[in-house]
Design a protein around this motif. Structure first.
Motif: not given
Ligand code: NAD
Ligand code: UGA
Length: 473
Positions: A220, A165, A112, A161, A42, A275, A92, A12-13
């Motif tokens: 969290k 942002e 998955s 985490e 991405r 988000s 998620t 997940g990048a």
């Molecule tokens: P995001 O949508 O920016 O990134 C998730 C990435 O995962 C996407 O690029 C997607 O293509 C990839 N992905 C999905 N399924 C995959 C798989 N099976 N294999 C490989 N890659 C896959 O999401 P985010 O904002 O980085 O958030 C991720 C998690 O962190 C969430 O659970 C969110 O609640 C949590 N979180 C987010 C923040 C924030 O500020 N955005 C802060 C703390 C926690």
């Protein structure tokens, strides 16, 4: 060159995976960090000069490490198979269909990823939950991993985490705390210590908290719920301020001086976006309901209800102030991102406000220094919760988006407008030439400040009719 002391792979990048892994790579030059994603676009962006997310200070960190000990790749299976520690940082989102739709977290992407880890692994691994997940997810993940394990041992850790942002790099470099939850077994504690040793390279030991798995997972959700609760509390008070002549900024300042309350997260606004707050509270509500705690579920649901109220209250205020109709009137929307210093628009209050105004047939001209036109059009044509489910998007065609114009210049956006809505607190909006803006607007010229950044008295002196959240009208 010496072989890496540890190999990390992050699935997940995104907004979390990218910056978090970049910081680990920066602080631990002896650790090899691979960030993998199924999205080719991405990963290509992470490998270019045009990173997929806007975050102050991020490009400098990536440039310092990329190609040295930080790599971005779509070769997911090979890099997962090859590492010692797998972080899972996939999205998620809120479920849109089926059991718990509109509340429960959709763990499809997580499951998955876990199945893939189990399938491709040939050596023992530590699997780290970085995504925000429902409490007890680690138990389900353990089942998925161990049923496919072929004798391989997996240790699951919860390492949520807390970055925000717009300040991700600062938050990662100087975190208030790092939280690591693990099993209270020899293997579990060894895994906790391995992860702890990574963070301990730059985070003081007393800021690295270790707990059981369920406490880490729930902390969290609870932290986000309580942060959002503060905003809904002050926003609820803002409505009462408007009815009574009190000023919400003065009230927030006065109550924040109580050291038991503190000054942060008391900034009244058009509503919180992003988000996670809504998604995580709804998830908490669902978990409470599943545990038979309907009163607790109801309590937290009100934080989201007040946020929805705040957004619709703002849109209604715009319409009612402008003689109860905005049909055919040009309204400039200044800011579309959910907060300043990010190009992220997930659950931004701007979407609800724009929908409210478009519903009354306004013509919107939208300006945001970081959000591109296609993204705004896409956001305004989606249903609630669809934004994080790329596989099931239904566009509503041009009927809504045809009443939207996109401006690349803030003064152009405001030219000829009947009203202006400030929806994101970008610094540049504090220092605009408002006299110039006023002179080029239709009269009477309305200014609706959803972030309380303009000086109301100055604007009124210029001739604007001003509405600012929680301020005397
Ligand atoms: P995001 O949508 O920016 O990134 C998730 C990435 O995962 C996407 O690029 C997607 O293509 C990839 N992905 C999905 N399924 C995959 C798989 N099976 N294999 C490989 N890659 C896959 O999401 P985010 O904002 O980085 O958030 C991720 C998690 O962190 C969430 O659970 C969110 O609640 C949590 N979180 C987010 C923040 C924030 O500020 N955005 C802060 C703390 C926690
Ligand atoms: C939030 C939390 O602050 C992070 O700790 C957490 O890791 C993250 O959610 C997550 O889990 O995703 P983020 O959503 O990126 O971070 O940004 P915030 O600074 O919390 O702002 C959220 C929303 O609340 C924004 O729309 C912001 O404008 C609004 N807000 C914030 C207010 O209206 N008033 C405030 O006083 C503070």
């Amino acid at each position: 060159m010496a072989p890496p002391s540890l190999k990390i792979c992050c699935i997940g990048a995104g907004y979390v995976g990218g910056p978090t892994m970049a910081m680990i790579a920066l602080k631990c030059p002896d650790v090899e960090v691979n960030v993998v994603d199924i999205s080719k676009a991405r990963i290509a962006a992470w490998n270019s000069d045009n990173l997929p997310i806007y975050e102050p200070g991020l490009s400098e960190v990536v440039e310092a490490c990329r190609g040295r000990n930080l790599f971005f790749s779509t070769d997911v299976e090979r890099l997962v198979a090859d590492c010692d520690v797998v972080f899972v940082s996939v999205n998620t989102p809120t479920k849109t269909t089926g059991l718990g739709a509109g509340k429960a977290a959709d763990l499809t992407y997580w499951e998955s990823a876990a199945r893939m880890i189990a399938t491709v692994s040939k050596s023992d691994k530590i699997v780290v939950e970085k995504s925000t997940v429902p409490v007890k997810t680690a138990e389900a993940i353990e089942k998925v991993l161990s049923h496919n394990a072929k004798g391989i041992k997996f240790q699951i850790l919860s390492n949520p985490e807390f970055l925000a942002e717009g300040t991700a790099i600062q938050d990662l470099a100087f975190p208030d705390r790092v939280l690591i939850g693990g099993r209270d077994t020899e293997g579990g504690q060894k895994a906790v210590n391995t992860l702890k040793s990574v963070y301990a390279r730059w985070v003081p030991e007393d800021k690295i908290i270790t707990t059981g798995l369920w406490s880490a997972e729930l902390s969290k959700l609870a932290a986000n719920a309580i942060l959002a609760q503060r905003i809904s509390s002050v926003n609820a008070i803002s409505a009462l301020c408007e009815s009574t002549g009190a000023d919400v900024s003065e009230v927030a300042f006065a109550i924040g001086k109580d050291t038991r309350i503190g000054p942060k997260f008391l900034q009244s606004s058009v509503g919180f976006g992003g988000s996670c707050f809504q998604k995580d509270i709804l998830n908490l509500v669902y978990i409470c309901e599943c545990n038979g705690l309907s009163e607790v579920a109801h309590y937290w649901k009100q934080v989201v209800a007040i946020n929805d109220y705040q957004k619709s209250r703002f849109a209604k205020r715009v319409i009612s102030s402008m003689f109860n109709t905005v049909a055919g009137k040009k309204i400039a929307i200044l800011g579309f991102a959910f907060k300043k210093d990010t190009g992220d628009t997930r659950e931004t209050p701007a979407i609800d406000v724009c929908h409210g105004l478009l519903g009354d047939r306004a013509v919107l001209t939208i300006f945001d220094p970081q959000v591109p036109e296609e993204q705004i059009r896409r956001d305004l044509s989606m249903n609630k919760f669809e934004w994080d489910h790329p596989h099931q998007l239904h566009s509503h065609g041009g009927s809504v988006t045809s009443k939207i114009e996109y401006a690349t210049d803030v003064y152009e956006a405001c030219k000829g407008a009947h009203g202006i809505c400030i929806l994101t607190e970008w610094e540049m909006f504090r220092n605009l030439d408002y006299q110039r803006i006023y002179d080029n607007m239709q009269k009477p010229a309305f200014l609706f400040d959803g972030r309380n950044i303009v000086k109301v008295a100055d604007m009124r002196k210029m001739g604007f009719i001003v509405y600012s959240i929680g301020k005397p009208l």
